[in-house]
Enzyme design. Sequence first.
Site, PDB file in Angstrom:
ATOM      1  N   ASP A  76       0.877  -1.178   0.000  1.00 19.10           N
ATOM      2  CA  ASP A  76       0.000   0.000   0.000  1.00 19.10           C
ATOM      3  C   ASP A  76       0.906   1.217   0.000  1.00 19.10           C
ATOM      4  O   ASP A  76       2.042   1.153   0.487  1.00 19.10           O
ATOM      5  CB  ASP A  76      -0.901  -0.003   1.254  1.00 19.10           C
ATOM      6  CG  ASP A  76      -2.097   0.952   1.110  1.00 19.10           C
ATOM      7  OD1 ASP A  76      -1.874   2.152   0.848  1.00 19.10           O
ATOM      8  OD2 ASP A  76      -3.236   0.509   1.278  1.00 19.10           O
TER       9      ASP A  76
ATOM     10  N   PRO B 200      -7.855   2.049  -5.085  1.00 19.51           N
ATOM     11  CA  PRO B 200      -8.657   2.846  -6.019  1.00 19.51           C
ATOM     12  C   PRO B 200      -7.849   3.115  -7.280  1.00 19.51           C
ATOM     13  O   PRO B 200      -6.624   3.032  -7.252  1.00 19.51           O
ATOM     14  CB  PRO B 200      -8.898   4.144  -5.247  1.00 19.51           C
ATOM     15  CG  PRO B 200      -7.764   4.236  -4.292  1.00 19.51           C
ATOM     16  CD  PRO B 200      -7.356   2.833  -3.947  1.00 19.51           C
TER      17      PRO B 200
ATOM     18  N   ARG C 136     -10.705  -1.887  -9.823  1.00 16.95           N
ATOM     19  CA  ARG C 136     -11.064  -1.151 -11.037  1.00 16.95           C
ATOM     20  C   ARG C 136     -10.290  -1.727 -12.219  1.00 16.95           C
ATOM     21  O   ARG C 136      -9.098  -2.018 -12.115  1.00 16.95           O
ATOM     22  CB  ARG C 136     -10.733   0.345 -10.890  1.00 16.95           C
ATOM     23  CG  ARG C 136     -11.730   1.125 -10.039  1.00 16.95           C
ATOM     24  CD  ARG C 136     -13.109   1.245 -10.698  1.00 16.95           C
ATOM     25  NE  ARG C 136     -14.063   1.999  -9.899  1.00 16.95           N
ATOM     26  CZ  ARG C 136     -14.917   1.488  -9.017  1.00 16.95           C
ATOM     27  NH1 ARG C 136     -14.930   0.182  -8.798  1.00 16.95           N
ATOM     28  NH2 ARG C 136     -15.764   2.253  -8.357  1.00 16.95           N
TER      29      ARG C 136
ATOM     30  N   ASP D 289     -13.732  -9.101 -11.684  1.00 13.04           N
ATOM     31  CA  ASP D 289     -15.081  -8.535 -11.528  1.00 13.04           C
ATOM     32  C   ASP D 289     -15.181  -7.202 -12.260  1.00 13.04           C
ATOM     33  O   ASP D 289     -16.274  -6.679 -12.453  1.00 13.04           O
ATOM     34  CB  ASP D 289     -15.385  -8.336 -10.039  1.00 13.04           C
ATOM     35  CG  ASP D 289     -16.825  -7.895  -9.814  1.00 13.04           C
ATOM     36  OD1 ASP D 289     -17.722  -8.546 -10.387  1.00 13.04           O
ATOM     37  OD2 ASP D 289     -17.044  -6.904  -9.096  1.00 13.04           O
TER      38      ASP D 289
ATOM     39  N   GLU E 102     -15.577  -0.969 -19.211  1.00 12.89           N
ATOM     40  CA  GLU E 102     -16.793  -1.772 -18.984  1.00 12.89           C
ATOM     41  C   GLU E 102     -18.059  -0.903 -19.046  1.00 12.89           C
ATOM     42  O   GLU E 102     -19.158  -1.414 -19.228  1.00 12.89           O
ATOM     43  CB  GLU E 102     -16.721  -2.465 -17.615  1.00 12.89           C
ATOM     44  CG  GLU E 102     -16.729  -1.472 -16.454  1.00 12.89           C
ATOM     45  CD  GLU E 102     -16.522  -2.100 -15.084  1.00 12.89           C
ATOM     46  OE1 GLU E 102     -15.669  -2.980 -14.941  1.00 12.89           O
ATOM     47  OE2 GLU E 102     -17.236  -1.677 -14.147  1.00 12.89           O
TER      48      GLU E 102
ATOM     49  N   HIS F 198     -18.978  -6.588 -12.637  1.00 13.62           N
ATOM     50  CA  HIS F 198     -18.855  -5.555 -11.591  1.00 13.62           C
ATOM     51  C   HIS F 198     -19.994  -5.687 -10.584  1.00 13.62           C
ATOM     52  O   HIS F 198     -20.841  -4.785 -10.464  1.00 13.62           O
ATOM     53  CB  HIS F 198     -18.847  -4.152 -12.226  1.00 13.62           C
ATOM     54  CG  HIS F 198     -18.255  -3.115 -11.314  1.00 13.62           C
ATOM     55  ND1 HIS F 198     -17.551  -2.045 -11.762  1.00 13.62           N
ATOM     56  CD2 HIS F 198     -18.267  -3.003  -9.951  1.00 13.62           C
ATOM     57  CE1 HIS F 198     -17.165  -1.292 -10.739  1.00 13.62           C
ATOM     58  NE2 HIS F 198     -17.589  -1.862  -9.625  1.00 13.62           N
TER      59      HIS F 198
HETATM   60  P1  NAI Z   1     -10.214   2.346   0.884  1.00  8.10           P
HETATM   61  O1  NAI Z   1     -10.095   3.790   0.534  1.00  8.10           O
HETATM   62  O2  NAI Z   1     -10.661   1.964   2.252  1.00  8.10           O
HETATM   63  O3  NAI Z   1      -8.798   1.639   0.632  1.00  8.10           O
HETATM   64  C1  NAI Z   1      -8.022   1.839  -0.498  1.00  8.10           C
HETATM   65  C2  NAI Z   1      -6.572   1.576  -0.119  1.00  8.10           C
HETATM   66  O4  NAI Z   1      -5.803   1.629  -1.299  1.00  8.10           O
HETATM   67  C3  NAI Z   1      -5.999   2.623   0.853  1.00  8.10           C
HETATM   68  O5  NAI Z   1      -5.349   1.970   1.931  1.00  8.10           O
HETATM   69  C4  NAI Z   1      -5.020   3.404  -0.005  1.00  8.10           C
HETATM   70  O6  NAI Z   1      -3.898   3.896   0.726  1.00  8.10           O
HETATM   71  C5  NAI Z   1      -4.603   2.330  -0.992  1.00  8.10           C
HETATM   72  N1  NAI Z   1      -3.995   2.859  -2.209  1.00  8.10           N
HETATM   73  C6  NAI Z   1      -4.236   4.026  -2.845  1.00  8.10           C
HETATM   74  N2  NAI Z   1      -3.451   4.133  -3.935  1.00  8.10           N
HETATM   75  C7  NAI Z   1      -2.714   2.989  -3.981  1.00  8.10           C
HETATM   76  C8  NAI Z   1      -1.724   2.503  -4.849  1.00  8.10           C
HETATM   77  N3  NAI Z   1      -1.313   3.202  -5.911  1.00  8.10           N
HETATM   78  N4  NAI Z   1      -1.162   1.304  -4.584  1.00  8.10           N
HETATM   79  C9  NAI Z   1      -1.545   0.585  -3.509  1.00  8.10           C
HETATM   80  N5  NAI Z   1      -2.472   0.993  -2.640  1.00  8.10           N
HETATM   81  C10 NAI Z   1      -3.055   2.186  -2.878  1.00  8.10           C
HETATM   82  O7  NAI Z   1     -11.157   1.705  -0.229  1.00  8.10           O
HETATM   83  P2  NAI Z   1     -11.978   0.342  -0.148  1.00  8.10           P
HETATM   84  O8  NAI Z   1     -13.314   0.596   0.422  1.00  8.10           O
HETATM   85  O9  NAI Z   1     -11.127  -0.705   0.459  1.00  8.10           O
HETATM   86  O10 NAI Z   1     -12.208   0.043  -1.718  1.00  8.10           O
HETATM   87  C11 NAI Z   1     -11.109  -0.253  -2.557  1.00  8.10           C
HETATM   88  C12 NAI Z   1     -11.536  -0.165  -4.015  1.00  8.10           C
HETATM   89  O11 NAI Z   1     -12.425  -1.241  -4.314  1.00  8.10           O
HETATM   90  C13 NAI Z   1     -12.373   1.080  -4.384  1.00  8.10           C
HETATM   91  O12 NAI Z   1     -11.578   2.200  -4.650  1.00  8.10           O
HETATM   92  C14 NAI Z   1     -13.134   0.635  -5.596  1.00  8.10           C
HETATM   93  O13 NAI Z   1     -12.385   0.963  -6.749  1.00  8.10           O
HETATM   94  C15 NAI Z   1     -13.206  -0.887  -5.437  1.00  8.10           C
HETATM   95  N6  NAI Z   1     -14.579  -1.363  -5.243  1.00  8.10           N
HETATM   96  C16 NAI Z   1     -15.110  -2.287  -6.112  1.00  8.10           C
HETATM   97  C17 NAI Z   1     -16.386  -2.797  -5.939  1.00  8.10           C
HETATM   98  C18 NAI Z   1     -16.976  -3.857  -6.811  1.00  8.10           C
HETATM   99  O14 NAI Z   1     -18.201  -4.060  -6.782  1.00  8.10           O
HETATM  100  N7  NAI Z   1     -16.189  -4.577  -7.572  1.00  8.10           N
HETATM  101  C19 NAI Z   1     -17.225  -2.296  -4.874  1.00  8.10           C
HETATM  102  C20 NAI Z   1     -16.556  -1.396  -3.970  1.00  8.10           C
HETATM  103  C21 NAI Z   1     -15.294  -0.932  -4.181  1.00  8.10           C
END
Ligand code: NAI
Length: 328
Positions: free
Chosen positions: A173, A205, A233, A257, A262, A294
Amino acid sequence: MKVTVYNCREFDEKELFLKYEKELDIELVLCPDAPNKENAFLAEGSQCIDIITSPMPKELLELFASYGVKYVVTRTIGYDHVDVEAAKELGMTVANAPYGPNGVADYTVMLILMTIRKMKSIVNRTRIQDYTLKGLMGRELKDLTVGVIGTGRIGRTVLNNLSGFGCRLIAYDVYENEEVKKSGITYVTLDEMWERADLITLHAPLTEDNHHMIDEEAISKMKDGAMIINTARGGLIDSQALIRGIESGKIGGAGLDVVENEFGQYYYDHKEDILNNRELSVLRGFPNVTVSHHMAFYTDDCVETVVRDSLLGCKCFMEGKDNPWEVK
Ligand code: NAI
């Protein structure tokens, strides 16, 4: 107090919107379509619009601003589809509506298990009464090193879920999390991640910095037969590089997913259409790649939470109260 809701799904969201319209005393305009130039007028008189993953570029934001919209909430966790900078310039507030991480984390573990046990091929064979074993030997999680990229809410829940399977866990991270470190999980560099992980799962993200973070070069550094799971994503992976990796056998399987480009395809019935997304068609055709549209978020709990919290955020905004969902 009026909110215009776009992409309102008739079969699951509508009933919830009507319930919270009453409970929160907000007037709603419900539109089943994605926001566009033709239906933007529906937002006239609404300070807030409520959208999902449809692109919200500067031109469209300008149009909504001209109808008096000041607040754009997306019923998703990710907000990379909204031009946040343009919104700020227009004096608009952008917000999201995160739901609990368990739905996506459970789904991720399912894709991991499906991928290491070749479930797509098993299901395909049983459908045609082919009950042979050749080619279906799987692997056990206890023998694998799993790498989690992004240790936010979902990534940490995945780590937690996986802790009972006996696999070695490593993480990457940009900001290391103390809770993760305390649980004995080691943070590694990206190069170490590519070298050590048998399976990599993405939970970061999509940003300008990490677009195509899994590209040709990253794949070339991975173990032979490495597997990739993406419930974050599509843009995090260079699809062409992934296709080449699968074709050469360097990548042993994937669970996706999300895929690049998409939008406009997922959530619609395209049975009779020639789709304009070759990468998706090719990936979908591989026996060792499981593709879903998704929907890792799609649980009863997540859907109700996003509908409720997207409206609660609108209410906070309109009443000038502190809004925990605002994108800073
Ligand atoms: P969150 O904000 O709690 O965690 C994201 C983590 O990624 C943070 O710890 C951040 O520091 C880290 N991060 C940011 N840039 C990074 C990089 N370049 N390399 C490594 N780590 C990095 O977000 P959460 O809730 O855990 O969601 C994560 C992602 O999951 C969302 O941004 C969204 O794109 C995706 N998502 C997909 C869904 C689906 O239905 N497939 C549904 C919900 C979220």
